[in-house]
Design a protein around this motif. Structure first.
Motif, mmCIF file in Angstrom:
data_model
loop_
_atom_site.group_PDB
_atom_site.id
_atom_site.type_symbol
_atom_site.label_atom_id
_atom_site.label_comp_id
_atom_site.label_asym_id
_atom_site.label_seq_id
_atom_site.Cartn_x
_atom_site.Cartn_y
_atom_site.Cartn_z
ATOM 1 N N GLY A 29 6.719 8.772 -7.103
ATOM 2 C CA GLY A 29 7.514 7.579 -7.284
ATOM 3 C C GLY A 29 7.168 6.397 -6.403
ATOM 4 O O GLY A 29 7.834 5.382 -6.448
ATOM 5 N N PHE A 30 6.168 6.506 -5.550
ATOM 6 C CA PHE A 30 5.744 5.373 -4.733
ATOM 7 C C PHE A 30 4.272 5.522 -4.420
ATOM 8 O O PHE A 30 3.700 6.594 -4.532
ATOM 9 C CB PHE A 30 6.567 5.261 -3.438
ATOM 10 C CG PHE A 30 6.474 6.468 -2.552
ATOM 11 C CD1 PHE A 30 5.506 6.556 -1.560
ATOM 12 C CD2 PHE A 30 7.363 7.520 -2.693
ATOM 13 C CE1 PHE A 30 5.418 7.673 -0.736
ATOM 14 C CE2 PHE A 30 7.292 8.645 -1.880
ATOM 15 C CZ PHE A 30 6.318 8.715 -0.896
ATOM 16 N N ASP A 31 3.648 4.400 -4.055
ATOM 17 C CA ASP A 31 2.230 4.392 -3.706
ATOM 18 C C ASP A 31 2.063 4.304 -2.198
ATOM 19 O O ASP A 31 2.960 3.846 -1.490
ATOM 20 C CB ASP A 31 1.534 3.173 -4.325
ATOM 21 C CG ASP A 31 1.462 3.240 -5.836
ATOM 22 O OD1 ASP A 31 1.395 4.357 -6.375
ATOM 23 O OD2 ASP A 31 1.478 2.176 -6.476
ATOM 24 N N CYS A 32 0.904 4.681 -1.739
ATOM 25 C CA CYS A 32 0.541 4.518 -0.338
ATOM 26 C C CYS A 32 0.607 3.028 0.002
ATOM 27 O O CYS A 32 0.025 2.195 -0.692
ATOM 28 C CB CYS A 32 -0.876 5.058 -0.127
ATOM 29 S SG CYS A 32 -1.668 4.532 1.403
ATOM 30 N N ALA A 33 1.329 2.682 1.065
ATOM 31 C CA ALA A 33 1.480 1.277 1.449
ATOM 32 C C ALA A 33 0.124 0.644 1.737
ATOM 33 O O ALA A 33 -0.142 -0.485 1.312
ATOM 34 C CB ALA A 33 2.391 1.164 2.670
ATOM 35 N N TYR A 34 -0.739 1.346 2.437
ATOM 36 C CA TYR A 34 -2.035 0.774 2.797
ATOM 37 C C TYR A 34 -2.857 0.448 1.553
ATOM 38 O O TYR A 34 -3.354 -0.659 1.395
ATOM 39 C CB TYR A 34 -2.803 1.728 3.710
ATOM 40 C CG TYR A 34 -4.055 1.103 4.272
ATOM 41 C CD1 TYR A 34 -3.998 0.347 5.434
ATOM 42 C CD2 TYR A 34 -5.283 1.249 3.643
ATOM 43 C CE1 TYR A 34 -5.126 -0.248 5.953
ATOM 44 C CE2 TYR A 34 -6.423 0.653 4.150
ATOM 45 C CZ TYR A 34 -6.335 -0.097 5.307
ATOM 46 O OH TYR A 34 -7.455 -0.691 5.815
ATOM 47 N N GLY A 35 -2.970 1.396 0.670
ATOM 48 C CA GLY A 35 -3.750 1.175 -0.546
ATOM 49 C C GLY A 35 -3.146 0.110 -1.436
ATOM 50 O O GLY A 35 -3.838 -0.763 -1.954
ATOM 51 N N ALA A 36 -1.825 0.150 -1.601
ATOM 52 C CA ALA A 36 -1.152 -0.788 -2.498
ATOM 53 C C ALA A 36 -1.173 -2.213 -1.961
ATOM 54 O O ALA A 36 -1.341 -3.165 -2.722
ATOM 55 C CB ALA A 36 0.289 -0.342 -2.729
ATOM 56 N N LEU A 37 -1.024 -2.367 -0.665
ATOM 57 C CA LEU A 37 -0.889 -3.702 -0.092
ATOM 58 C C LEU A 37 -2.209 -4.327 0.351
ATOM 59 O O LEU A 37 -2.280 -5.543 0.496
ATOM 60 C CB LEU A 37 0.106 -3.670 1.074
ATOM 61 C CG LEU A 37 1.523 -3.265 0.680
ATOM 62 C CD1 LEU A 37 2.390 -3.062 1.913
ATOM 63 C CD2 LEU A 37 2.144 -4.297 -0.246
ATOM 64 N N THR A 38 -3.241 -3.522 0.563
ATOM 65 C CA THR A 38 -4.531 -4.088 0.999
ATOM 66 C C THR A 38 -5.583 -4.037 -0.096
ATOM 67 O O THR A 38 -6.613 -4.698 0.016
ATOM 68 C CB THR A 38 -5.100 -3.346 2.223
ATOM 69 O OG1 THR A 38 -5.473 -2.012 1.841
ATOM 70 C CG2 THR A 38 -4.114 -3.322 3.381
ATOM 71 N N GLY A 39 -5.354 -3.221 -1.118
ATOM 72 C CA GLY A 39 -6.376 -3.032 -2.142
ATOM 73 C C GLY A 39 -7.457 -2.064 -1.693
ATOM 74 O O GLY A 39 -8.429 -1.836 -2.405
ATOM 75 N N GLY A 40 -7.273 -1.478 -0.520
ATOM 76 C CA GLY A 40 -8.232 -0.501 -0.007
ATOM 77 C C GLY A 40 -7.911 0.892 -0.511
ATOM 78 O O GLY A 40 -7.100 1.076 -1.432
ATOM 79 N N LEU A 41 -8.531 1.867 0.095
ATOM 80 C CA LEU A 41 -8.280 3.259 -0.267
ATOM 81 C C LEU A 41 -6.862 3.656 0.111
ATOM 82 O O LEU A 41 -6.330 3.199 1.121
ATOM 83 C CB LEU A 41 -9.257 4.186 0.458
ATOM 84 C CG LEU A 41 -10.736 4.077 0.121
ATOM 85 C CD1 LEU A 41 -11.537 5.013 1.016
ATOM 86 C CD2 LEU A 41 -10.985 4.382 -1.334
ATOM 87 N N SER A 42 -6.271 4.527 -0.684
ATOM 88 C CA SER A 42 -4.992 5.121 -0.297
ATOM 89 C C SER A 42 -5.246 6.023 0.902
ATOM 90 O O SER A 42 -6.385 6.385 1.205
ATOM 91 C CB SER A 42 -4.427 5.945 -1.452
ATOM 92 O OG SER A 42 -5.257 7.073 -1.688
ATOM 93 N N CYS A 43 -4.183 6.409 1.575
ATOM 94 C CA CYS A 43 -4.346 7.297 2.730
ATOM 95 C C CYS A 43 -5.010 8.613 2.331
ATOM 96 O O CYS A 43 -5.898 9.095 3.035
ATOM 97 C CB CYS A 43 -3.004 7.550 3.405
ATOM 98 S SG CYS A 43 -2.434 6.161 4.407
ATOM 99 N N SER A 44 -4.612 9.188 1.203
ATOM 100 C CA SER A 44 -5.206 10.472 0.819
ATOM 101 C C SER A 44 -6.695 10.326 0.533
ATOM 102 O O SER A 44 -7.494 11.177 0.918
ATOM 103 C CB SER A 44 -4.471 11.099 -0.368
ATOM 104 O OG SER A 44 -4.550 10.273 -1.514
ATOM 105 N N ALA A 45 -7.090 9.228 -0.123
ATOM 106 C CA ALA A 45 -8.513 9.012 -0.402
ATOM 107 C C ALA A 45 -9.291 8.740 0.887
ATOM 108 O O ALA A 45 -10.403 9.243 1.074
ATOM 109 C CB ALA A 45 -8.692 7.855 -1.381
ATOM 110 N N ALA A 46 -8.698 7.954 1.791
ATOM 111 C CA ALA A 46 -9.359 7.660 3.057
ATOM 112 C C ALA A 46 -9.515 8.924 3.904
ATOM 113 O O ALA A 46 -10.566 9.160 4.506
ATOM 114 C CB ALA A 46 -8.587 6.598 3.827
ATOM 115 N N VAL A 47 -8.468 9.737 3.937
ATOM 116 C CA VAL A 47 -8.523 10.983 4.714
ATOM 117 C C VAL A 47 -9.567 11.936 4.114
ATOM 118 O O VAL A 47 -10.338 12.561 4.839
ATOM 119 C CB VAL A 47 -7.130 11.631 4.806
ATOM 120 C CG1 VAL A 47 -7.211 13.055 5.340
ATOM 121 C CG2 VAL A 47 -6.219 10.780 5.679
#
Length: 91
Positions: free
Chosen positions: A22-40
């Protein structure tokens, strides 16, 4: 072996759990970068599980910083190994 297990668990999370939370990773959604799971997952693939730990901590800190700057409330559970760790930041 632990790195492969961690990557498999991240893949399972991305395919089976993340689409339903029901929600997206704040970092990925707000920066257009990788989500936390993808970055990890990328950090683990490049550095191994133990070598990735400093980058993983930094990724979650960056995600929290971005969420606070955007004024959003973020909460969830980070499953670090077998231990679920609840977190929350923002307003």
């Amino acid at each position: 072996m632990l790195s492969s297990l961690a990557l498999g668990l991240i893949d399972l999370y991305q395919r089976r759990l993340s689409p339903h939370k029901g929600f997206d990773c704040a970092y990925g959604a707000l920066t257009g970068g990788l989500s936390c799971s993808a970055a990890v997952a990328d950090l683990i693939a490049r550095n191994g599980l133990l070598g990735a730990l400093p980058g993983v901590v930094q990724q979650f800190a960056d995600c929290g910083r971005v969420a606070r700057q955007a004024g959003t409330r973020v909460s969830g559970v980070c499953c670090c190994g077998p231990i679920p760790i609840p977190f929350g930041w923002g307003r």
